[in-house]
Design a protein around this motif. Structure first.
Motif, short mmCIF file in Angstrom:
data_model
loop_
_atom_site.label_atom_id
_atom_site.label_comp_id
_atom_site.label_asym_id
_atom_site.label_seq_id
_atom_site.Cartn_x
_atom_site.Cartn_y
_atom_site.Cartn_z
N MET A 18 79.49 91.06 -49.49
CA MET A 18 80.51 91.74 -49.41
C MET A 18 81.97 91.05 -49.61
O MET A 18 83.14 91.89 -50.41
N ASP A 37 86.40 80.16 -50.28
CA ASP A 37 84.49 80.23 -49.43
C ASP A 37 84.49 78.83 -49.08
O ASP A 37 85.50 78.16 -49.45
N ASP A 63 87.11 76.16 -45.19
CA ASP A 63 86.36 75.98 -43.53
C ASP A 63 86.90 77.04 -42.67
O ASP A 63 87.71 76.42 -42.06
N ILE A 64 86.24 77.93 -42.47
CA ILE A 64 86.81 78.83 -41.28
C ILE A 64 87.26 77.85 -39.44
O ILE A 64 87.40 78.86 -38.90
N ASN A 90 86.45 87.77 -43.67
CA ASN A 90 85.39 88.66 -43.92
C ASN A 90 83.92 87.52 -43.63
O ASN A 90 83.15 87.61 -43.20
N TYR A 158 77.06 86.11 -31.65
CA TYR A 158 77.43 86.84 -31.97
C TYR A 158 78.41 88.07 -31.91
O TYR A 158 79.24 88.39 -32.05
N LYS A 162 81.86 89.70 -32.45
CA LYS A 162 82.44 89.97 -33.07
C LYS A 162 83.01 91.45 -32.44
O LYS A 162 83.46 92.48 -32.90
N VAL A 191 73.65 95.09 -43.92
CA VAL A 191 74.21 95.50 -45.81
C VAL A 191 73.39 94.67 -46.08
O VAL A 191 73.61 93.47 -46.26
#
Ligand SMILES: NC(=O)c1ccc[n+]([C@@H]2O[C@H](COP(=O)([O-])OP(=O)(O)OC[C@H]3O[C@@H](n4cnc5c(N)ncnc54)[C@H](O)[C@@H]3O)[C@@H](O)[C@H]2O)c1
Length: 269
Positions: A18, A37, A63-64, A90, A158, A162, A191
């Protein structure tokens, strides 16, 4: 005239899925895009494709899980393009093996999931907000999930992360709305791109069929379904919309959970 002309956007996890679709859609509508990314090879490929199509983009390592890398990513917008208008948080991580049910939850897995999937979104916004205020306002788009809205058999950490994104989205919208910063969340529900669907193993094919049965629409989602929504939320067309969670899930959460069974039983209710 593009819908995002003169805007500068950062998208995390933009090397595939996405994020990639959204980066391309934003660039096509005139935004200058930072393709962020952990996978630099993928990010460079996306930048090349955007440039070949006439758009403007640069690749940025992030690197998030690492606060200083997130800060560097945000500062790149100022260094490269002088401002920041759009941040799309995202990227995420998902470990199906270790993110299990509550009683079986591994503490390390829980903490890592919170670090990558919730703290990262807060940090992206924390560093972006001062720059957005300086730029006259902005739009923050956070990727939540259908998993953050309903209970499932696994993926507990997760789902909790979220769900946390939804509260964070509303807090951000309320705290910075008067400074012209909007914040919304997208909650996608299954998705997959065509290649994954075409090459899906039997177990995934079965799962896709179950999802389709429960959706109001005749198919599962593809990355462009999310990109179009992100594009709307990024553009001034959505100027009056903030603090919202928008489900992009083919209507799966709109239905009474008994609908499929009632249909199968041929009951006229
Ligand atoms: N695909 C779905 O069905 C679905 C459903 C609901 C929510 N989501 C959410 O949508 C978002 C995008 O999902 P997708 O399916 O497009 O994912 P994807 O796996 O196709 O892409 C994720 C991208 O994030 C990057 N990434 C991974 N770890 C990173 C890190 N530590 N730092 C920076 N980048 C990192 C990857 O390299 C990859 O390019 C995620 O937040 C995901 O949780 C997906």
């Amino acid at each position: 005239m593009g819908r995002l002309d003169n805007k500068v956007a950062i998208i995390t996890g933009a090397a595939s899925g996405m994020g990639e679709a959204t980066a391309k859609a934003f660039a096509q509508e005139g935004a200058k895009v930072i393709v962020a990314d952990i996978n630099m090879e993928g990010a460079e490929r996306v930048v090349k494709e955007i440039s070949s199509a006439g758009g403007t983009a640069v690749a940025q390592f992030v690197d998030i899980g690492e606060p200083e890398k997130i800060e560097e990513m945000v500062l790149r917008a100022k260094d490269e393009f002088g401002k920041l208008d759009i941040l799309h948080n995202n990227a995420a991580r998902l470990d199906f093996q270790n993110d299990v049910d509550v009683a079986g939850m591994d503490i390390f897995e829980w903490d890592e999931t919170m670090r990558y999937n919730l703290r990262s979104v807060m940090l992206g916004s924390k560093y972006a907000i001062p720059l957005m205020i300086e730029s006259g306002g902005g739009s923050i788009i956070n990727t939540s999930s259908m998993g953050g809205l309903v209970g499932e058999m696994g993926k507990t950490a997760y789902a909790a992360a979220k769900a946390g994104i939804i509260a964070l989205t509303k807090a951000t919208a309320i705290q910075y709305g008067k400074q012209n910063i909007r914040c919304n969340a997208i909650a996608p529900g299954m998705v997959l791109n065509e290649t994954i669907v075409e090459n899906a193993p039997e177990s995934l094919k079965k799962l896709i069929d179950i999802y389709i049965e429960h959706k109001a629409t005749p198919r599962i989602g593809n990355p462009m379904d999310i990109a179009y929504l992100a594009l709307y939320l990024a553009s001034d067309e959505s100027e009056y919309i903030t603090g919202q969670v928008i489900n992009a899930d083919g209507g799966i959460l709109a239905h009474n959970p008994t609908v499929v069974d009632v249909k199968k039983a041929n009951l006229n209710w």
